[in-house]
Scaffold this motif. Sequence first.
Motif: not given
Length: 660
Positions: A368-369, A428-432, A441-442
């Motif tokens: 993510e930017a 893990s959840v952020g990779g979905l 995103r964050a």
Amino acid sequence: MLDRRQLHTQRFPILFILVLCSLVAFPEAAKRLPPPYEATALLGFQSKADLRNQLGFSPNASFKFCDWQGVTCYQQKVVRLILEDLDLGGVFAPDTLSHLDQLRVLSLQNNSLTGPIPDLSKLINLKTLFLDHNFFTGSFPPSILSLHRIRTLDLSYNNLTGPLPTSLASLDPLYYLRLDWNQFNGTIPPLNQSSLKTFSISGNNLTGAIPVTPTLLRFGFSSFSWNPGLCGEIIHKECHPRPHFFGPTAAMVAPPPAVALGQSAEMHGVELAQPSSKKHKRAALIIGFSTGIFLLIGSLLCFVVAVRKQKDNKKQSTTVIDSDDGVATAQVAAAIQMEQENELEEKIKRVQGMQVAKSGNLLFCAGEAQLYTLDQLMRASAELLGRGTVGTTYKAVLDNRLIVTVKRLDAAKLAGTTKETFEQHMESVGGLRHPNLVPLRAYFQAKEERLLIYDYQPNGSLFSLIHGSKSTRAKPLHWTSCLKIAEDVAQGLSYIHQAWRLVHGNLKSSNVLLGPDFEACISDYCLAALAVTSVPDEDPDSIACKPPETRNSNHQATSKGDVYAFGVLLLELLTGKPPSQHPYLAPDEMMHWLRSSREDDGGDDERLGMLLEVAMACSLSSPEQRPTMWQVLKMLQEIKEAVLMEDGDQLDPPQSGNMS
């Protein structure tokens, strides 16, 4: 007198009946007849692709090929072939499936097929092609470019190489394109199909500037990530960076290089927070100090030279003393310069340290930017959107006009979750990433304060769409809208369950949001695993969404529990009634209740009945008897395909602004 054509039409049914009778009376003769060419195509595919004998296609049953595993026929023509998750371990041989000229859907995903993708140009009616999660090699198959009806194309997670053809941009109907996690190189074609809604080329070796087209501008950083050679406006990376003023010696004040994924995201976030003013101030400060010191040294040296010239007639000892004084003065000046530079460096480090401490706990998900800092989030104007099972949700408008959704998690309900567990789970959840999931995103945590930052969805929740506002009562949605939303939600849940082996744990209509095109996007996914299971839920609708096996115990959320909640959600879609008002009835009584709830003319009873059957299968009290979400998705897609066949390939729900 009958003409020849009339005689021919009269003879044909008689001959056909005679042939059938002979096949029944003499089964050995049936074995000697050549198999239908579609059965031959399927058997040819099996002989090369199914080295582990998973399919079970038999030449002795070639006239019953429509009953074979994964095969769907229409008027004895194969229109769908779904052979997924079967551990097929051979090659996709040429001149096999390409003979199925009426094929609309072909899916071979999640197998172990190797070798190149064969020529598919004969599949002129193909609309959907899933070849992802295999081991295909070779270049992008050029025959795909001739499939002018193709809408869905997924070649992701293979070993394909070479450049992407520019003529990809000419596939006008393309709706879904995934080419991620291959080894493609070269530049990105100027894709500009207005129909394209899902797109990813991440995880390749692509280089150069990303074309700035209206279509590609719609997709975020994650669609292009893990291609180190890409640059351009869309990913906020300059293609031709300017040289630094100070060369290699100015590393301390030069803009930092792009931070690799494994490096500290904290410093990267700091630099992005105020990218220009602080850097310019530091540079100006150092330039000023350096110039002053150099002038001081130059003046001192000139002074020493002048003194030495004036005292040439003095004694050698005096000259030596003066010379020693000049050297000492220069040494003192150099020491002053070093001390001041060290002091300046320490000040810069202290400022950096303060910034990191301020925003160091705001962690952006992989790829993510980093478009804002914690400080910007704290200064944002906030609007309460709602209170849920595990926290409170706000709409936040940042000073750079970016709008995000911030979920503040309830500390009491996450009391047993350690900092390390929280971070590991959020990674893990952020990779979905899926079109039917609201992307995380964050996230942030400090002591007991925990925040999750998502994309803002402007069209509200599915709950509001179904039930309307307090002042206006909404009508039940048109059945085509029900099917579209149900399929969207099933796609997202299947992805969570299959691709990541995670569980939502709290699916309900208020946790399904509507995207820009009124596509259904699941939110609040995978948070139930962090919550304290003993906290009771007082909302009757939330309780009704829970499967029976978890209502009166500390039983952990499961994928079959998500299936149950999906069944409740589908009933809510079909009837417009909240979950707490769903009765427990026999199947025939459920259909009567559905009709009375909708208060329509009953013209769509058959199609509503098919959706009701799916909802009831999902809502069975025994978890073992419920289907998986993948099976549910297939049921919905088969309903859609059957209706498409009946209605001549037209299944358009009402316009998104008026979905009811």
